[in-house]
Design a protein around this motif. Structure first.
Motif, mmCIF file in Angstrom:
data_model
loop_
_atom_site.group_PDB
_atom_site.id
_atom_site.type_symbol
_atom_site.label_atom_id
_atom_site.label_comp_id
_atom_site.label_asym_id
_atom_site.label_seq_id
_atom_site.Cartn_x
_atom_site.Cartn_y
_atom_site.Cartn_z
ATOM 1 N N ILE A 483 0.872 -1.184 0.000
ATOM 2 C CA ILE A 483 0.000 0.000 0.000
ATOM 3 C C ILE A 483 0.905 1.228 0.000
ATOM 4 O O ILE A 483 1.636 1.487 0.967
ATOM 5 C CB ILE A 483 -0.909 0.036 1.246
ATOM 6 N N PHE A 484 0.886 1.987 -1.094
ATOM 7 C CA PHE A 484 1.681 3.206 -1.192
ATOM 8 C C PHE A 484 0.834 4.390 -0.722
ATOM 9 O O PHE A 484 -0.214 4.688 -1.322
ATOM 10 C CB PHE A 484 2.127 3.434 -2.639
ATOM 11 N N ILE A 485 1.270 5.039 0.357
ATOM 12 C CA ILE A 485 0.561 6.202 0.895
ATOM 13 C C ILE A 485 1.338 7.452 0.477
ATOM 14 O O ILE A 485 2.513 7.632 0.862
ATOM 15 C CB ILE A 485 0.450 6.130 2.426
ATOM 16 N N SER A 486 0.712 8.302 -0.306
ATOM 17 C CA SER A 486 1.369 9.505 -0.816
ATOM 18 C C SER A 486 1.386 10.594 0.262
ATOM 19 O O SER A 486 0.332 11.101 0.672
ATOM 20 C CB SER A 486 0.639 10.022 -2.053
ATOM 21 N N LEU A 487 2.587 10.925 0.723
ATOM 22 C CA LEU A 487 2.708 11.978 1.735
ATOM 23 C C LEU A 487 2.321 13.337 1.158
ATOM 24 O O LEU A 487 1.777 14.210 1.864
ATOM 25 C CB LEU A 487 4.144 12.013 2.268
ATOM 26 N N GLN A 488 2.580 13.537 -0.124
ATOM 27 C CA GLN A 488 2.202 14.798 -0.775
ATOM 28 C C GLN A 488 0.693 14.957 -0.801
ATOM 29 O O GLN A 488 0.153 16.037 -0.519
ATOM 30 C CB GLN A 488 2.764 14.842 -2.202
ATOM 31 N N ALA A 489 -0.011 13.861 -1.137
ATOM 32 C CA ALA A 489 -1.477 13.904 -1.194
ATOM 33 C C ALA A 489 -2.068 14.153 0.184
ATOM 34 O O ALA A 489 -3.054 14.887 0.331
ATOM 35 C CB ALA A 489 -2.014 12.609 -1.773
ATOM 36 N N VAL A 490 -1.451 13.544 1.210
ATOM 37 C CA VAL A 490 -1.924 13.746 2.588
ATOM 38 C C VAL A 490 -1.694 15.202 3.000
ATOM 39 O O VAL A 490 -2.573 15.845 3.591
ATOM 40 C CB VAL A 490 -1.196 12.784 3.565
ATOM 41 N N ALA A 491 -0.517 15.743 2.672
ATOM 42 C CA ALA A 491 -0.189 17.126 3.038
ATOM 43 C C ALA A 491 -1.111 18.132 2.350
ATOM 44 O O ALA A 491 -1.451 19.175 2.919
ATOM 45 C CB ALA A 491 1.272 17.414 2.685
ATOM 46 N N LYS A 492 -1.513 17.829 1.129
ATOM 47 C CA LYS A 492 -2.424 18.716 0.400
ATOM 48 C C LYS A 492 -3.824 18.717 1.017
ATOM 49 O O LYS A 492 -4.547 19.706 0.957
ATOM 50 C CB LYS A 492 -2.523 18.281 -1.062
ATOM 51 N N ALA A 493 -4.202 17.574 1.623
ATOM 52 C CA ALA A 493 -5.563 17.420 2.139
ATOM 53 C C ALA A 493 -5.737 17.990 3.541
ATOM 54 O O ALA A 493 -6.839 18.395 3.916
ATOM 55 C CB ALA A 493 -5.950 15.940 2.140
ATOM 56 N N THR A 494 -4.631 17.997 4.333
ATOM 57 C CA THR A 494 -4.763 18.441 5.722
ATOM 58 C C THR A 494 -3.423 18.920 6.272
ATOM 59 O O THR A 494 -2.357 18.489 5.803
ATOM 60 C CB THR A 494 -5.292 17.284 6.611
ATOM 61 N N LYS A 495 -3.498 19.794 7.290
ATOM 62 C CA LYS A 495 -2.282 20.210 7.985
ATOM 63 C C LYS A 495 -1.897 19.194 9.060
ATOM 64 O O LYS A 495 -0.731 19.127 9.478
ATOM 65 C CB LYS A 495 -2.483 21.589 8.620
ATOM 66 N N ASP A 496 -2.887 18.462 9.536
ATOM 67 C CA ASP A 496 -2.643 17.446 10.574
ATOM 68 C C ASP A 496 -2.199 16.147 9.913
ATOM 69 O O ASP A 496 -2.972 15.191 9.785
ATOM 70 C CB ASP A 496 -3.907 17.234 11.401
ATOM 71 N N ILE A 497 -0.955 16.084 9.464
ATOM 72 C CA ILE A 497 -0.455 14.915 8.734
ATOM 73 C C ILE A 497 -0.466 13.674 9.613
ATOM 74 O O ILE A 497 -0.892 12.597 9.182
ATOM 75 C CB ILE A 497 0.970 15.201 8.201
ATOM 76 N N ARG A 498 0.011 13.825 10.867
ATOM 77 C CA ARG A 498 0.041 12.654 11.756
ATOM 78 C C ARG A 498 -1.359 12.094 11.980
ATOM 79 O O ARG A 498 -1.587 10.887 11.931
ATOM 80 C CB ARG A 498 0.676 13.021 13.099
ATOM 81 N N GLY A 499 -2.303 13.001 12.217
ATOM 82 C CA GLY A 499 -3.677 12.558 12.454
ATOM 83 C C GLY A 499 -4.252 11.832 11.248
ATOM 84 O O GLY A 499 -4.925 10.804 11.388
ATOM 85 N N LYS A 500 -3.988 12.374 10.035
ATOM 86 C CA LYS A 500 -4.521 11.752 8.824
ATOM 87 C C LYS A 500 -3.867 10.393 8.581
ATOM 88 O O LYS A 500 -4.542 9.431 8.189
ATOM 89 C CB LYS A 500 -4.296 12.670 7.616
ATOM 90 N N LEU A 501 -2.548 10.317 8.813
ATOM 91 C CA LEU A 501 -1.872 9.029 8.634
ATOM 92 C C LEU A 501 -2.433 7.975 9.590
ATOM 93 O O LEU A 501 -2.646 6.827 9.217
ATOM 94 C CB LEU A 501 -0.365 9.186 8.850
ATOM 95 N N ASN A 502 -2.691 8.399 10.817
ATOM 96 C CA ASN A 502 -3.287 7.454 11.775
ATOM 97 C C ASN A 502 -4.677 7.009 11.332
ATOM 98 O O ASN A 502 -5.061 5.860 11.526
ATOM 99 C CB ASN A 502 -3.341 8.084 13.172
ATOM 100 N N ASP A 503 -5.437 7.945 10.742
ATOM 101 C CA ASP A 503 -6.763 7.561 10.203
ATOM 102 C C ASP A 503 -6.613 6.491 9.124
ATOM 103 O O ASP A 503 -7.394 5.533 9.077
ATOM 104 C CB ASP A 503 -7.457 8.788 9.601
#
Length: 527
Positions: A483-503
């Protein structure tokens, strides 16, 4: 060749049978039944009435109704069903004529019609016989595969499915759910609980890696001693001795020459004809056909110069043609069953790609235990992939699933190659150690062409090169789901990167990761 069960083959005589058919036809005509419905209802009653004349006709009520449903309903849209429709139309037509002439004085005409009824009846029974042989063989082989992977406890579950369902999409859906889907779901939970997954970074991606070995290890690998059924034994003995091989060859040639399996302009694959011929050869009638053919040839040679030879040859030719027609009818039943099983299996699977359809249909049409065993493993991969995609649903813009397959060889078998010239240096050029499974070594080359080129550079001895190529072609793979999780896509969607990754992690059952844990992964280098 092992004989299949013919218990209960004795039944009503032909006059009693014709009386029964007459009553059925009269009853249906009194209801002003449409022609199509009439044919279906006659065939339905025909099968029920004659089931004691059909070898290995199933005892379970659901399997009996499944045979009838396949012939009378589920296969009517297939081109091969036109053969049945033609014979059935002849059968009904002759029954109707018989009812009009039975009280008349033209005994010769009545005898001729009676003979045509019995001939049509024989061909219809042979069609049903082909369905029974193929259905029983596929069911028995699937049962063996489930026993291979789940042990004896699976037998009770499998038999319960046979009692509950016909061999239709509902049966296959329940089988896939019980023996594959549930195991796949449990395996993912186990992988997460035991932390058998890995979380790494590659540039701007976090990679969740799930090893398929941790899914497949839930299934047994040691093949237990399993008693073969009569059908399986009979099938496996086809072609094993000279006499059986001759019968198989004649049956195969008969099906080719008659063209009974060809529908439309497309030629039929020779391997498919051979597989169908093998199932048809379970029927003792094929051995009798071979004997009758040999006797007919001998008789024709003896009477070649006699005055009555032309008439005798014509009669022998008629008999041989009818015997060949019976083989063709049985083959039609087998062919219909293989096509319907493939279709119903895919309907039971519900969601699949074009590639899945092609691969699964190929395995199902091969229908042997080894082919169905490969189907079982392939379907387990498909189901695990589907499960991960479900977890990703709605977040596809941030996550991608890739399946990594690399050829591998058992470490013990590679070590054994030292006896014929393998060295550590050569090993290092051909294989990598599997960091998650010490029992395997992974090939560095992706294709046979790449492997051959590398072996040529190493100037390997012919014996050693041949042994290595056999290991490569055997088809063992290390399979990983990434499963490739795009850090760029996560950063674009929210400022809370840690929270989104945990989700995103929670979707797979992975608990919250601390800042320290995520930071460690983000700063680490991927594989």
């Amino acid at each position: 060749m092992s004989e299949v069960s013919t218990d209960g083959a004795q039944g009503p005589d032909k006059n009693q049978r014709i009386d029964f058919y007459l009553k059925v036809l009269v009853r249906l005509k009194e209801r002003s039944t449409l022609r199509e419905v009439l044919e279906r209802e006659v065939f339905f009653e025909f099968i029920k009435y004659n089931n004691n004349r059909i070898n290995e006709f199933p005892l379970l009520e659901k399997q009996q109704s499944g045979i009838i449903a396949l012939l009378c309903h589920r296969s009517t849209d297939l081109p091969a069903h036109e053969f049945i429709k033609k014979i059935l139309s002849e059968f009904i037509l002759m029954i109707g004529r018989f009812s009009k002439l039975q009280d008349g004085k033209d005994k010769d005409a009545l005898d001729n019609i009676r003979s045509r009824i019995i001939n049509a009846e024989t061909l219809l029974i042979k069609t049903v016989q082909g369905v029974v042989y193929a259905s029983c063989l596929i069911s028995d082989n699937f049962e063996e595969v489930t026993l291979r992977h789940h042990g004896e406890s699976a037998l009770k579950k499998y038999n319960a499915l046979l009692e509950q369902y016909e061999l239709d999409k509902n049966f296959w859906q329940a089988l896939i759910d019980q023996f594959i889907t549930q195991e796949v779901e449990s395996s993912l939970t186990e992988i997460i609980t035991d932390e058998r997954y890995s979380l790494t970074r590659d540039k701007s991606y976090l990679i969740l890696r799930f090893p398929f070995d941790d899914v497949s290890k839930r299934f047994k690998t040691d093949i237990p001693a399993i008693d073969k059924t009569r059908i399986q034994t009979a099938f496996e003995q086809i072609g094993e001795d000279e006499k059986s091989a001759e019968v198989l060859k004649m049956t195969y040639n008969s099906l080719h020459e008659s063209g009974v399996l060809i529908h439309g302009d497309e030629p039929i694959n020779n391997m498919i004809v051979e597989r169908i011929a093998r199932i048809v050869c379970i029927d003792p009638a094929t051995s009798k056909f071979k004997e009758d053919f040999d006797n007919a040839m001998a008789a024709m040679r003896e009477t070649a110069y006699s005055a009555e030879s032309a008439e005798q040859e014509a009669e022998l030719a008629r008999r041989m043609q009818f015997a060949q027609d019976q083989i063709g009818a049985c083959a039609i039943g087998v062919s219909l069953t293989l096509d319907i099983v493939a279709r119903e299996f895919l309907l039971g699977l519900k969601t699949y790609t074009q590639r899945d359809e092609k691969v699964l249909s190929t395995y199902l049409h091969k229908f042997g235990v080894d082919a169905l065993d490969e189907l079982f493993i392939y379907l387990t991969e498909v189901k695990f992939s589907s499960l991960l995609k479900q977890k990703m649903q709605g977040e596809e813009s941030k996550m991608q699933l890739r399946v990594l397959k690399r050829r591998r060889a058992p470490a013990k078998q590679v070590q054994a190659l030292h006896e014929i010239g393998m060295t550590r240096i050569r090993m290092s050029r051909l294989w990598l150690k599997d960091s998650t499974n010490e029992n395997w070594l992974i090939f560095k080359q992706n294709t046979a062409k790449e492997l051959i080129s590398e072996m040529q550079l190493l100037v390997l001895e012919k014996e050693l090169a041949t042994a290595i190529l056999k290991l490569f072609e055997k088809g063992d793979f290390k399979v990983e789901f990434l499963i490739f999780i795009s850090l760029q896509a996560v950063a674009k969607a929210t400022k809370d990167i840690r929270g989104k990754l945990n989700d995103l992690f929670m979707r797979f059952g992975i608990g919250n990761q601390s800042d320290e844990q995520i930071a460690k992964k983000l700063s680490g280098s991927g594989r």
